[in-house]
Each structure stands twice: as C-alpha cells, then as structure tokens.
Design a protein around this motif. Sequence first.
Motif, mmCIF file in Angstrom:
data_model
loop_
_atom_site.group_PDB
_atom_site.id
_atom_site.type_symbol
_atom_site.label_atom_id
_atom_site.label_comp_id
_atom_site.label_asym_id
_atom_site.label_seq_id
_atom_site.Cartn_x
_atom_site.Cartn_y
_atom_site.Cartn_z
ATOM 1 N N UNK A 75 -13.069 6.121 39.249
ATOM 2 C CA UNK A 75 -13.477 7.510 39.044
ATOM 3 C C UNK A 75 -14.385 7.981 40.175
ATOM 4 N N UNK A 76 -15.309 7.142 40.595
ATOM 5 C CA UNK A 76 -16.219 7.512 41.683
ATOM 6 C C UNK A 76 -15.414 7.823 42.943
ATOM 7 N N UNK A 131 -16.306 4.734 53.442
ATOM 8 C CA UNK A 131 -16.931 3.630 54.159
ATOM 9 C C UNK A 131 -17.650 2.682 53.207
ATOM 10 N N UNK A 132 -18.523 3.245 52.388
ATOM 11 C CA UNK A 132 -19.249 2.428 51.407
ATOM 12 C C UNK A 132 -19.369 3.173 50.089
ATOM 13 N N UNK A 133 -19.544 2.381 49.049
ATOM 14 C CA UNK A 133 -19.723 2.930 47.708
ATOM 15 C C UNK A 133 -20.789 2.073 47.029
ATOM 16 N N UNK A 134 -21.903 2.689 46.668
ATOM 17 C CA UNK A 134 -23.009 1.976 46.019
ATOM 18 C C UNK A 134 -23.202 2.537 44.612
ATOM 19 N N UNK A 135 -23.307 1.630 43.649
ATOM 20 C CA UNK A 135 -23.506 2.021 42.265
ATOM 21 C C UNK A 135 -24.731 1.315 41.703
ATOM 22 N N UNK A 178 -23.515 6.562 45.156
ATOM 23 C CA UNK A 178 -23.555 7.203 46.464
ATOM 24 C C UNK A 178 -22.354 6.683 47.235
ATOM 25 N N UNK A 179 -21.553 7.611 47.760
ATOM 26 C CA UNK A 179 -20.360 7.254 48.513
ATOM 27 C C UNK A 179 -20.502 7.847 49.913
#
Length: 145
Positions: free
Chosen positions: A40-41, A99-103, A114-115
């Motif tokens: 979903x993100x 590039x990055x995905x932080x959960x 934050x993506x």
Amino acid sequence: MAHPATDDARLPRSGSALDVAEYFAPQRTSSEDLPEIEPLVKNLTIGVLEVLAGVREVDQLARWLGEDAYRALVTRSNLSARARSARGVAAVRPAHRILTQRLCEPTDGVVEAVVVVAGPARTRAVAMRFEGWDGRWRANSLALL
C-alpha cells in the motif's frame, strides 16, 4: 388502540442511542488484524505522484486517504494543474523509481512511512501516517517534500 410500529413497549431496547452510534462509528483496528502495509505504501506513493502529474484522478485514491489528506491532495493537484496550464505543458505519466522505503510503528494500528523517490528531474520524499480503521489502512496525513 396503539399502532404496532409506534408502540414503544414492542420496540427492543438493547442499548442507548450513544451505544448504537458508537457501534456504527469508525472502529480502530489493531495492526495484527490489518493487511500488510508495504504494498500500500508503494502503490499510494506512485498514485500520489501520478495525481500531481495530472494523469490520475484524486478520487481513485480516496479509499485509502483520510479526509485531511484527501483535501490536501486535491488542493495540491489543482495547483499543479494550474501551473501546467499556465506553462502550456501537457500532463505526462511520470517515470519514478522508489529508492528507499522506511516504516515505523509508533503504536498499535499506526504506521508512519517515508518513501524516497527518484524522478527524471529531481528526488522527492513522500511522508505518510497510516492508521487502521474498519479493517483497513488509511493515510490520515500525507506530505510531499
């Protein structure tokens, strides 16, 4: 003789009006009862960028957005459309790469994400706060940096 539909003695009294309203109001959902958040993100991030590029309607994302996030995205989308119109630029599907995905999960039923997304012209960050309501995730806060 009283009419059966208006006879108060025949109506069931299982709870007060407040109890009924709370029962039908949106219900918080625990993280363990919600689907996996990562897809979903990613998909919502791409959807938001497509809305701002003018190739997707905001209404297509309404199911996953809270009221404030929806309004903010509509406003930002309208401003982007005006800017494209003033410059005479057509809407083009963006080619973005995540590039990055932080959960992080500050509490049960809440996820902050934050993506970081690389586009052809610049790199952007999309920050979102999801809360579990009625068995699904909803983004109640959304910021494009």
